[in-house]
Design a protein around this motif. Structure first.
Motif, short mmCIF file in Angstrom:
data_model
loop_
_atom_site.label_atom_id
_atom_site.label_comp_id
_atom_site.label_asym_id
_atom_site.label_seq_id
_atom_site.Cartn_x
_atom_site.Cartn_y
_atom_site.Cartn_z
N ILE A 1 11.93 -1.94 -22.21
CA ILE A 1 13.28 -2.26 -21.72
C ILE A 1 13.63 -1.37 -20.53
CG2 ILE A 1 15.73 -2.20 -22.33
CD1 ILE A 1 14.88 -2.94 -25.19
N ILE A 2 13.29 -0.10 -20.60
CA ILE A 2 13.53 0.81 -19.47
C ILE A 2 12.76 0.34 -18.25
CG2 ILE A 2 13.29 3.18 -18.64
CD1 ILE A 2 15.51 2.71 -20.74
N ALA A 3 11.54 -0.13 -18.43
CA ALA A 3 10.74 -0.63 -17.31
C ALA A 3 11.39 -1.86 -16.69
CB ALA A 3 9.33 -0.97 -17.80
N MET A 4 12.00 -2.72 -17.50
CA MET A 4 12.71 -3.89 -16.99
C MET A 4 13.89 -3.47 -16.13
SD MET A 4 12.67 -6.28 -20.43
CE MET A 4 13.74 -7.55 -19.70
N LEU A 5 14.64 -2.49 -16.59
CA LEU A 5 15.78 -2.00 -15.83
C LEU A 5 15.33 -1.32 -14.54
CD1 LEU A 5 17.93 -0.55 -18.75
CD2 LEU A 5 18.40 -2.63 -17.43
N ASP A 6 14.25 -0.56 -14.60
CA ASP A 6 13.71 0.08 -13.40
C ASP A 6 13.29 -0.97 -12.37
OD1 ASP A 6 14.11 2.72 -14.09
OD2 ASP A 6 12.13 2.97 -15.00
N ALA A 7 12.89 -2.16 -12.85
CA ALA A 7 12.47 -3.25 -11.95
C ALA A 7 13.66 -4.07 -11.46
CB ALA A 7 11.46 -4.14 -12.66
N GLY A 8 14.87 -3.67 -11.87
CA GLY A 8 16.06 -4.37 -11.41
C GLY A 8 16.37 -5.64 -12.17
N LYS A 9 15.86 -5.76 -13.39
CA LYS A 9 16.05 -6.98 -14.17
C LYS A 9 17.18 -6.82 -15.20
CE LYS A 9 11.15 -8.24 -13.89
NZ LYS A 9 9.91 -8.53 -14.68
N ASP A 10 17.92 -7.89 -15.44
CA ASP A 10 18.87 -7.91 -16.55
C ASP A 10 18.10 -7.94 -17.86
OD1 ASP A 10 21.28 -10.16 -14.96
OD2 ASP A 10 20.96 -8.00 -14.75
N VAL A 11 18.71 -7.38 -18.91
CA VAL A 11 18.09 -7.38 -20.23
C VAL A 11 18.96 -8.21 -21.17
CG1 VAL A 11 17.39 -5.99 -22.21
CG2 VAL A 11 17.02 -5.12 -19.89
N ARG A 12 18.41 -9.30 -21.68
CA ARG A 12 19.13 -10.17 -22.61
C ARG A 12 18.20 -10.47 -23.79
NH1 ARG A 12 23.58 -12.14 -19.72
NH2 ARG A 12 23.36 -12.00 -17.45
#
Length: 273
Positions: A27-38
């Protein structure tokens, strides 16, 4: 050909829905990539540690401690619905707690710039959001905190929803600043609930709440009214030095063992029950 396409689509759908476990580091990697988390109906393994985000800035505090602070930033939408967190959820981390001048280890705080949703979620370990700032709408409605829920010094700039939330461990909202309306309606506090020095400038709903242990509202400021209608205090309720302004509703409130309203003021006048 159409049948083959439908079969591949079905296999893809099954594969996606079966992927119900995800690690906190992913999840942290997704945020670091600028992605929303749903995420919905998912289990988050390991710690979800927002202090690990790459988006951070250093804040050097001057003074006797001269401790380095890191302010981390969540700039994308977070949405967790019916999710279970098997590890800690950390929006705050202090390496080497203690009140002494020799503590020069870093302190990490996290700001949430977009909407944050934790609805019908289960926090099996500690959830720490001390000193965090939430700039958009926030909900923890229908969730369950099995261990400590730490919101001390947290700032909420928009409406917040803690309705039907179950706090099994201690709930610390000491010095918390709620800029807009907040509801704890039908929440259940099994352990101690600390709202000492908390600010409620736009009204708060504590109706039908159950406080199973000590409830501390000492020095709390209710600027635009509050309702405790139908609320049960099974242990002590401390409202000493609290300030009530606007409409305050205590209809059907059950003060079980002890309620302290010493030096409490309501619309500038001495409190009278």
């Amino acid at each position: 050909m159409r049948s083959l396409f439908l079969l591949l689509l079905l296999v893809s759908f099954v594969s996606l829905t079966a992927q119900s476990r995800i690690s906190g580091s992913e999840i942290i990697a997704m945020l670091d990539a600028g992605k929303d988390v749903r995420l919905e109906n998912a289990t988050v393994t390991g710690d979800l540690d927002f202090t690990k985000l790459a988006d951070r800035e250093e804040e050097q505090k001057e003074g006797w401690n001269s401790r380095v602070n890191y302010r981390c930033h969540v700039r994308n939408t977070l949405s967790f619905v019916n999710c279970t967190f098997e590890g800690k959820v950390l929006g705050y981390l202090s390496e080497g707690d203690g009140w002494n001048g020799k503590n020069n280890k870093p302190l990490y705080n996290v700001d949430f710039h977009d909407a944050v949703t934790f609805r019908d979620c289960k926090f099996t370990e500690d959830a720490h959001f001390k000193y965090s700032k939430f700039y958009d709408e926030v909900t923890f409605a229908d969730s369950r905190f099995s261990e400590d829920a730490l919101f001390k010094y947290t700032e909420f700039e928009t409406p917040v929803d803690f309705s039907n939330t179950n706090f099994r461990g201690s709930a610390n909202f000491k010095y918390t600043d709620f800029e807009e309306e907040v509801t704890f309606a039908s929440a259940d506090f099994s352990a101690n609930a600390d709202f000492k020095y908390t600010k409620f400038p736009e009204g708060v709903d504590f109706s039908k709440v159950v406080f199973g242990d000590d409830a501390d509202f000492k020095y709390t400021d209710f600027k635009r009214g509050v309702t405790f209608a139908g609320t049960t205090f099974e242990d002590s309720a401390d409202f000493k030095y609290a300030k009530f302004s606007g409409d305050s509703d205590f209809t059907g409130t059950d003060f079980g063992r002890h309620a302290d309203f010493k030096y409490t003021r309501i619309n500038g006048q001495k409190w009278k029950m």
